[in-house]
Design a protein around this motif. Structure first.
Motif, PDB file in Angstrom:
ATOM      1  N   UNK A 164       0.840  -1.193   0.000  1.00  0.00           N
ATOM      2  CA  UNK A 164       0.000   0.000   0.000  1.00  0.00           C
ATOM      3  C   UNK A 164       0.877   1.246   0.000  1.00  0.00           C
ATOM      4  N   UNK A 165       0.430   2.280  -0.723  1.00  0.00           N
ATOM      5  CA  UNK A 165       1.159   3.552  -0.765  1.00  0.00           C
ATOM      6  C   UNK A 165       0.150   4.695  -0.708  1.00  0.00           C
ATOM      7  N   UNK A 166       0.448   5.686   0.133  1.00  0.00           N
ATOM      8  CA  UNK A 166      -0.351   6.905   0.187  1.00  0.00           C
ATOM      9  C   UNK A 166       0.200   7.912  -0.812  1.00  0.00           C
ATOM     10  N   UNK A 167      -0.708   8.587  -1.519  1.00  0.00           N
ATOM     11  CA  UNK A 167      -0.275   9.613  -2.459  1.00  0.00           C
ATOM     12  C   UNK A 167       0.207  10.878  -1.779  1.00  0.00           C
ATOM     13  N   UNK A 168      -0.163  11.094  -0.521  1.00  0.00           N
ATOM     14  CA  UNK A 168       0.244  12.289   0.219  1.00  0.00           C
ATOM     15  C   UNK A 168       0.184  11.961   1.712  1.00  0.00           C
TER      16      UNK A 168
ATOM     17  N   UNK B 130      -2.681   0.333  -4.413  1.00  0.00           N
ATOM     18  CA  UNK B 130      -2.422  -1.043  -3.969  1.00  0.00           C
ATOM     19  C   UNK B 130      -1.778  -1.803  -5.118  1.00  0.00           C
ATOM     20  N   UNK B 131      -0.657  -2.467  -4.827  1.00  0.00           N
ATOM     21  CA  UNK B 131       0.065  -3.282  -5.815  1.00  0.00           C
ATOM     22  C   UNK B 131       0.064  -4.725  -5.346  1.00  0.00           C
ATOM     23  N   UNK B 132      -0.426  -5.634  -6.190  1.00  0.00           N
ATOM     24  CA  UNK B 132      -0.561  -7.036  -5.773  1.00  0.00           C
ATOM     25  C   UNK B 132       0.705  -7.833  -6.059  1.00  0.00           C
ATOM     26  N   UNK B 133       0.630  -9.130  -5.814  1.00  0.00           N
ATOM     27  CA  UNK B 133       1.788  -9.998  -5.980  1.00  0.00           C
ATOM     28  C   UNK B 133       2.254 -10.150  -7.417  1.00  0.00           C
ATOM     29  N   UNK B 134       1.413  -9.791  -8.389  1.00  0.00           N
ATOM     30  CA  UNK B 134       1.809  -9.821  -9.804  1.00  0.00           C
ATOM     31  C   UNK B 134       2.398  -8.500 -10.257  1.00  0.00           C
TER      32      UNK B 134
END
Length: 271
Positions: free
Chosen positions: A146-150, A174-178
């Motif tokens: 997970x990453x927050x944009x700000x 959100x970036x998954x395992x792929x």
């Protein structure tokens, strides 16, 4: 000078794919090495792009969902007889090859292109939170980041717990395992404006009334059965709390202290 209009048309088609922002997967013909690619689904489309020559007359694509050596049938999707094809299959692995048919009548089969298209992940949960509170989001798949944009507006933990820091809207990704990503807008709501007024002091046996001030669209109530702007007579010093709730369900409180002063006493002896 003679022009190969078929070649020019095909080249224009390929350039049109680039201009549309689609994902382009190039592959080579005839060197014996399969092209293996793993791509995330692109809503604009995914194009499998083969080379062209001025000697090309036409093309025919084939596809298999079995293996690189069997199960091939004519491809019927977008561009099936063009230099490039559009891939619309999602969450699958497919095997592709292309026959190049030359003006001389001979043909050349391409290498096998093994293309796996992964579905984009999804984010579920309520996409807003009140400042200072938390909200849990869920990403599809077994693992992801997970990453927050700000981070001045919100932070998000590795388990998807969002904490509202400052009112406003930013993205959560959100970036998954792929290694496929999805982003959504997430809003942090500011807290309502609530004021209980200044502290007061009264003499014992007298009354006092409390008056709260709140922002537009905010409802409020007092504790200890106090009614706004209705006089009551406290018997001891106490702190009273007003609670305000705005249209987003965000809550703010304020307190006021009412100090009850004892009455003076008169003492003296008889003469």
């Amino acid at each position: 000078m003679n022009f190969n209009w078929k070649h020019i048309t095909t080249l224009f088609l390929a350039l049109s794919f680039w201009a549309s922002g689609q994902t382009i997967v190039p592959f080579a013909d005839g060197n014996g090495t399969p092209t293996t690619k793993s791509e995330c689904w692109d809503a604009s489309g995914i194009t499998l792009d083969g080379i062209t020559t001025s000697a090309d007359l036409s093309y025919q694509w084939y596809v298999s969902n079995v293996s690189s050596g069997s199960g091939f049938s004519k491809y019927t999707g977008s561009g099936s007889t063009s230099a490039s094809i559009g891939i619309s299959s999602n969450s699958v692995t497919r095997y592709y090859r292309r026959s190049r048919i030359y003006t001389s009548g001979s043909t050349t089969d391409s290498n096998i292109a093994i293309i796996t298209v992964h579905a984009l992940p999804t984010i579920s949960g309520t996409l807003s939170v009140c400042k200072g509170l938390t909200r849990t989001l869920t990403g599809s798949g077994e693992s992801g980041t997970w990453v927050s944009g700000d981070t001045d507006k919100l932070t998000i933990s590795s388990s998807g717990v969002v904490t509202g820091v400052l009112d406003g809207t930013t993205t959560v990704t959100y970036t998954d395992g792929n290694n496929c990503s999805v982003s959504v807008n997430f809003t942090v709501h500011g807290l309502p404006t609530v004021s209980a007024g200044a502290d007061q002091s009264i003499c014992s046996g007298t009354s006092v009334s409390l008056s709260a001030t709140v922002g537009t669209g905010t409802s409020f109530s007092w504790n200890n059965s106090v009614q706004n702007n209705v006089a009551f007579s406290p018997t001891s010093t106490n702190t009273y709390t007003v609670v305000g709730v705005d249209g987003n369900g965000c809550i703010a409180t304020d307190e006021v202290q009412v100090t009850v002063l004892p009455l003076p006493t008169i003492s003296g002896g008889s003469t």
